[in-house]
Design a protein around this motif. Sequence first.
Motif, mmCIF file in Angstrom:
data_model
loop_
_atom_site.group_PDB
_atom_site.id
_atom_site.type_symbol
_atom_site.label_atom_id
_atom_site.label_comp_id
_atom_site.label_asym_id
_atom_site.label_seq_id
_atom_site.Cartn_x
_atom_site.Cartn_y
_atom_site.Cartn_z
ATOM 1 N N HIS A 1 -63.360 -46.078 99.441
ATOM 2 C CA HIS A 1 -62.775 -45.732 100.736
ATOM 3 C C HIS A 1 -61.631 -44.721 100.625
ATOM 4 O O HIS A 1 -61.207 -44.146 101.627
ATOM 5 C CB HIS A 1 -62.267 -46.988 101.437
ATOM 6 N N LEU A 2 -61.127 -44.481 99.409
ATOM 7 C CA LEU A 2 -60.017 -43.548 99.224
ATOM 8 C C LEU A 2 -60.429 -42.120 99.559
ATOM 9 O O LEU A 2 -61.576 -41.731 99.336
ATOM 10 C CB LEU A 2 -59.504 -43.613 97.785
ATOM 11 N N GLN A 3 -59.496 -41.361 100.073
ATOM 12 C CA GLN A 3 -59.750 -39.974 100.453
ATOM 13 C C GLN A 3 -59.151 -39.041 99.406
ATOM 14 O O GLN A 3 -58.060 -39.296 98.900
ATOM 15 C CB GLN A 3 -59.136 -39.676 101.821
ATOM 16 N N PHE A 4 -59.871 -37.957 99.071
ATOM 17 C CA PHE A 4 -59.420 -37.003 98.068
ATOM 18 C C PHE A 4 -59.559 -35.574 98.573
ATOM 19 O O PHE A 4 -60.577 -35.221 99.148
ATOM 20 C CB PHE A 4 -60.233 -37.138 96.775
ATOM 21 N N ILE A 5 -58.517 -34.791 98.303
ATOM 22 C CA ILE A 5 -58.560 -33.360 98.567
ATOM 23 C C ILE A 5 -58.741 -32.678 97.208
ATOM 24 O O ILE A 5 -57.906 -32.822 96.320
ATOM 25 C CB ILE A 5 -57.260 -32.857 99.223
ATOM 26 N N MET A 6 -59.834 -31.975 97.048
ATOM 27 C CA MET A 6 -60.102 -31.248 95.804
ATOM 28 C C MET A 6 -59.294 -29.965 95.845
ATOM 29 O O MET A 6 -59.433 -29.167 96.777
ATOM 30 C CB MET A 6 -61.589 -30.952 95.694
ATOM 31 N N VAL A 7 -58.416 -29.771 94.851
ATOM 32 C CA VAL A 7 -57.599 -28.563 94.743
ATOM 33 C C VAL A 7 -58.031 -27.857 93.463
ATOM 34 O O VAL A 7 -57.898 -28.402 92.369
ATOM 35 C CB VAL A 7 -56.095 -28.892 94.696
ATOM 36 N N THR A 8 -58.562 -26.651 93.597
ATOM 37 C CA THR A 8 -59.169 -25.967 92.459
ATOM 38 C C THR A 8 -59.106 -24.452 92.620
ATOM 39 O O THR A 8 -58.783 -23.958 93.700
ATOM 40 C CB THR A 8 -60.643 -26.412 92.311
ATOM 41 N N THR A 9 -59.431 -23.763 91.550
ATOM 42 C CA THR A 9 -59.525 -22.307 91.608
ATOM 43 C C THR A 9 -60.937 -21.852 91.935
ATOM 44 O O THR A 9 -61.163 -20.667 92.156
ATOM 45 C CB THR A 9 -59.106 -21.674 90.262
ATOM 46 N N GLU A 10 -61.876 -22.773 91.968
ATOM 47 C CA GLU A 10 -63.281 -22.443 92.237
ATOM 48 C C GLU A 10 -63.474 -22.156 93.728
ATOM 49 O O GLU A 10 -63.328 -23.042 94.563
ATOM 50 C CB GLU A 10 -64.202 -23.586 91.814
ATOM 51 N N SER B 1 -63.049 -35.351 100.219
ATOM 52 C CA SER B 1 -62.783 -35.422 101.650
ATOM 53 C C SER B 1 -62.496 -34.045 102.227
ATOM 54 O O SER B 1 -62.789 -33.779 103.384
ATOM 55 C CB SER B 1 -61.574 -36.324 101.912
ATOM 56 N N ASN B 2 -61.929 -33.187 101.387
ATOM 57 C CA ASN B 2 -61.638 -31.824 101.787
ATOM 58 C C ASN B 2 -61.474 -30.987 100.535
ATOM 59 O O ASN B 2 -61.465 -31.530 99.430
ATOM 60 C CB ASN B 2 -60.397 -31.756 102.677
ATOM 61 N N TYR B 3 -61.320 -29.680 100.685
ATOM 62 C CA TYR B 3 -61.352 -28.758 99.554
ATOM 63 C C TYR B 3 -60.362 -27.632 99.806
ATOM 64 O O TYR B 3 -60.378 -27.034 100.872
ATOM 65 C CB TYR B 3 -62.774 -28.192 99.456
ATOM 66 N N ILE B 4 -59.520 -27.354 98.813
ATOM 67 C CA ILE B 4 -58.552 -26.261 98.913
ATOM 68 C C ILE B 4 -58.669 -25.399 97.666
ATOM 69 O O ILE B 4 -58.720 -25.910 96.549
ATOM 70 C CB ILE B 4 -57.104 -26.788 99.026
ATOM 71 N N VAL B 5 -58.705 -24.082 97.879
ATOM 72 C CA VAL B 5 -58.768 -23.143 96.760
ATOM 73 C C VAL B 5 -57.363 -22.642 96.454
ATOM 74 O O VAL B 5 -56.620 -22.241 97.352
ATOM 75 C CB VAL B 5 -59.703 -21.960 97.095
ATOM 76 N N LYS C 1 -50.779 -29.431 104.025
ATOM 77 C CA LYS C 1 -50.303 -30.291 105.106
ATOM 78 C C LYS C 1 -51.382 -30.467 106.175
ATOM 79 O O LYS C 1 -51.638 -31.574 106.639
ATOM 80 C CB LYS C 1 -49.037 -29.704 105.730
ATOM 81 N N GLU C 2 -52.038 -29.386 106.550
ATOM 82 C CA GLU C 2 -53.089 -29.442 107.566
ATOM 83 C C GLU C 2 -54.274 -30.289 107.089
ATOM 84 O O GLU C 2 -54.797 -31.112 107.846
ATOM 85 C CB GLU C 2 -53.566 -28.038 107.917
ATOM 86 N N LYS C 3 -54.682 -30.093 105.847
ATOM 87 C CA LYS C 3 -55.796 -30.871 105.302
ATOM 88 C C LYS C 3 -55.434 -32.352 105.243
ATOM 89 O O LYS C 3 -56.239 -33.218 105.573
ATOM 90 C CB LYS C 3 -56.176 -30.382 103.896
ATOM 91 N N PHE C 4 -54.212 -32.651 104.833
ATOM 92 C CA PHE C 4 -53.740 -34.031 104.775
ATOM 93 C C PHE C 4 -53.737 -34.668 106.166
ATOM 94 O O PHE C 4 -54.167 -35.816 106.339
ATOM 95 C CB PHE C 4 -52.342 -34.088 104.156
ATOM 96 N N GLU C 5 -53.283 -33.933 107.167
ATOM 97 C CA GLU C 5 -53.261 -34.455 108.536
ATOM 98 C C GLU C 5 -54.672 -34.735 109.043
ATOM 99 O O GLU C 5 -54.905 -35.737 109.732
ATOM 100 C CB GLU C 5 -52.528 -33.485 109.457
ATOM 101 N N ILE C 6 -55.615 -33.870 108.718
ATOM 102 C CA ILE C 6 -57.012 -34.086 109.120
ATOM 103 C C ILE C 6 -57.543 -35.363 108.496
ATOM 104 O O ILE C 6 -58.163 -36.199 109.169
ATOM 105 C CB ILE C 6 -57.880 -32.876 108.722
ATOM 106 N N THR D 1 -55.835 -37.964 107.234
ATOM 107 C CA THR D 1 -55.175 -39.183 107.710
ATOM 108 C C THR D 1 -55.627 -39.544 109.118
ATOM 109 O O THR D 1 -55.794 -40.721 109.426
ATOM 110 C CB THR D 1 -53.639 -39.062 107.650
ATOM 111 N N ALA D 2 -55.857 -38.552 109.965
ATOM 112 C CA ALA D 2 -56.359 -38.845 111.315
ATOM 113 C C ALA D 2 -57.766 -39.439 111.247
ATOM 114 O O ALA D 2 -58.068 -40.421 111.923
ATOM 115 C CB ALA D 2 -56.358 -37.578 112.163
ATOM 116 N N TYR D 3 -58.621 -38.859 110.406
ATOM 117 C CA TYR D 3 -59.979 -39.368 110.234
ATOM 118 C C TYR D 3 -59.952 -40.798 109.687
ATOM 119 O O TYR D 3 -60.653 -41.679 110.171
ATOM 120 C CB TYR D 3 -60.758 -38.457 109.282
ATOM 121 N N THR D 4 -59.120 -41.024 108.662
ATOM 122 C CA THR D 4 -59.029 -42.340 108.041
ATOM 123 C C THR D 4 -58.520 -43.373 109.034
ATOM 124 O O THR D 4 -59.072 -44.467 109.126
ATOM 125 C CB THR D 4 -58.103 -42.286 106.810
#
Length: 75
Positions: free
Chosen positions: A18-27, A42-46, A55-60, A62-65
Amino acid sequence: MTGIEFLHKVRASKTLKHLQFIMVTTESKTLYIIIAKDAGASNYIVKPFHGNTLKEKFEIITAYTAQNFSYGHLW
């Protein structure tokens, strides 16, 4: 262990899936984004990225969760 391998292990766990993860990568290739999402990101940031992006990805997330937790969908 890669981030993708980590996501596969977490998503296979009954107690952690159930944990949410934002993938932060150079890909930045679309294929990598699809693979990460399929693995359970849960989301992806390059990188590099602006602080507001995180911050925006985190807010999305947390609202979804919060919404899905209140309906019992995450358990």
